[in-house]
Design an enzyme around this catalytic site. Sequence first.
Site, PDB file in Angstrom:
ATOM      1  N   HIS A 103     -97.864  82.210 -18.959  1.00 32.65           N
ATOM      2  CA  HIS A 103     -97.124  82.530 -17.739  1.00 32.65           C
ATOM      3  C   HIS A 103     -95.703  82.989 -18.049  1.00 32.65           C
ATOM      4  O   HIS A 103     -95.038  82.471 -18.944  1.00 32.65           O
ATOM      5  CB  HIS A 103     -97.148  81.364 -16.748  1.00 32.65           C
ATOM      6  CG  HIS A 103     -96.381  80.146 -17.137  1.00 32.65           C
ATOM      7  ND1 HIS A 103     -95.067  79.942 -16.781  1.00 32.65           N
ATOM      8  CD2 HIS A 103     -96.750  79.039 -17.823  1.00 32.65           C
ATOM      9  CE1 HIS A 103     -94.666  78.765 -17.229  1.00 32.65           C
ATOM     10  NE2 HIS A 103     -95.660  78.192 -17.876  1.00 32.65           N
ATOM     11  N   ASP A 145     -90.998  76.629 -21.729  1.00 37.69           N
ATOM     12  CA  ASP A 145     -92.014  76.725 -20.675  1.00 37.69           C
ATOM     13  C   ASP A 145     -91.688  77.868 -19.736  1.00 37.69           C
ATOM     14  O   ASP A 145     -91.116  77.641 -18.681  1.00 37.69           O
ATOM     15  CB  ASP A 145     -92.048  75.374 -19.946  1.00 37.69           C
ATOM     16  CG  ASP A 145     -93.180  75.250 -18.964  1.00 37.69           C
ATOM     17  OD1 ASP A 145     -94.064  76.108 -18.966  1.00 37.69           O
ATOM     18  OD2 ASP A 145     -93.158  74.290 -18.172  1.00 37.69           O
ATOM     19  N   GLU A 205     -97.287  80.670 -12.075  1.00 40.80           N
ATOM     20  CA  GLU A 205     -97.924  79.478 -12.645  1.00 40.80           C
ATOM     21  C   GLU A 205     -97.223  78.218 -12.179  1.00 40.80           C
ATOM     22  O   GLU A 205     -97.874  77.210 -11.869  1.00 40.80           O
ATOM     23  CB  GLU A 205     -97.899  79.555 -14.177  1.00 40.80           C
ATOM     24  CG  GLU A 205     -98.743  78.476 -14.873  1.00 40.80           C
ATOM     25  CD  GLU A 205     -97.975  77.219 -15.245  1.00 40.80           C
ATOM     26  OE1 GLU A 205     -98.593  76.306 -15.825  1.00 40.80           O
ATOM     27  OE2 GLU A 205     -96.764  77.126 -14.937  1.00 40.80           O
ATOM     28  N   GLU A 206     -95.900  78.280 -12.120  1.00 39.27           N
ATOM     29  CA  GLU A 206     -95.138  77.087 -11.756  1.00 39.27           C
ATOM     30  C   GLU A 206     -95.251  76.747 -10.274  1.00 39.27           C
ATOM     31  O   GLU A 206     -94.881  75.645  -9.856  1.00 39.27           O
ATOM     32  CB  GLU A 206     -93.662  77.270 -12.137  1.00 39.27           C
ATOM     33  CG  GLU A 206     -93.397  77.431 -13.627  1.00 39.27           C
ATOM     34  CD  GLU A 206     -93.631  76.162 -14.425  1.00 39.27           C
ATOM     35  OE1 GLU A 206     -94.067  75.149 -13.839  1.00 39.27           O
ATOM     36  OE2 GLU A 206     -93.390  76.183 -15.648  1.00 39.27           O
ATOM     37  N   ASP A 247     -99.118  78.248 -23.653  1.00 42.14           N
ATOM     38  CA  ASP A 247     -98.175  77.661 -22.714  1.00 42.14           C
ATOM     39  C   ASP A 247     -97.400  76.564 -23.435  1.00 42.14           C
ATOM     40  O   ASP A 247     -97.960  75.529 -23.793  1.00 42.14           O
ATOM     41  CB  ASP A 247     -98.924  77.084 -21.514  1.00 42.14           C
ATOM     42  CG  ASP A 247     -97.995  76.634 -20.392  1.00 42.14           C
ATOM     43  OD1 ASP A 247     -96.764  76.792 -20.540  1.00 42.14           O
ATOM     44  OD2 ASP A 247     -98.499  76.139 -19.370  1.00 42.14           O
TER      45      ASP A 247
END
Length: 252
Positions: free
Chosen positions: A96, A108, A142-143, A171
């Site tokens: 992501h 991240d 994604e988050e 990830d």
Amino acid sequence: MKAGEVREAFAKRNLIGHLQALQKIADEEGGNRTAGTSGYEASARYVEDQLRAAGYTPIRHVFTYWDEDQEADREIFNILADTAGSEEHTIVVGGHLDSVSEGPGINDNASGVAAIIETARWMAETGVQPKNRVRFAFWGGEEIDLLGSQHYVDALNQREIAQTALNSNLDMVASPNGGRFIHDGDGSRYGDAGPPGSQEIETLFRDYFAKNSLPAEATVFDGGSDYEPFLRAGIAVGGLFTGDVGTKRQIK
């Protein structure tokens, strides 16, 4: 190419440069790179420029989702770029692109983004001609709730699902307090195997680390990352992870 040669080649790649570039983008765009923001748009342009420079033709895979906070539809997108090769056994290598709103998201997941960019560029620069198509995917949202990868899988018809050989998910692959973790494709460590083919992905990564004398351990498929929609669709899944919370012990 032998495992040692791959490790040597990537030791010279520009992974840190991509992390620095994405950090700079976050610094200039309010401190984050959240999907739907100017920070995400700038991150996307950076990725697209890197891919185009290597000869790829990236596309934006646009979709909308309902934003409960704003009570309105919002538009976000994934970025996809393909190699040549047969689409009958497509390999999706994804991670992501977006961050949380609280920070720049360098582990991240700028770390996964950097790894995917450099894999794509390395393949192009060294003239790798894959037998099967490799699709490099940079997921949006994604988050928020795995939105980009979920939309991608939902948009596949049954033939396209059958043509998707596997998803390799990157990830968080550069934690400052990291370990080497491989998703437990065969379920031998945690009991929850991935769909058929997942064991072979785990074995491939294990062989690479073993041949480079690098200790590695298994990590569980516990959801919360972009492999999950592929797993639920019955597509083989695997990938790497260095960890997020919790202090890591030395792997022996």
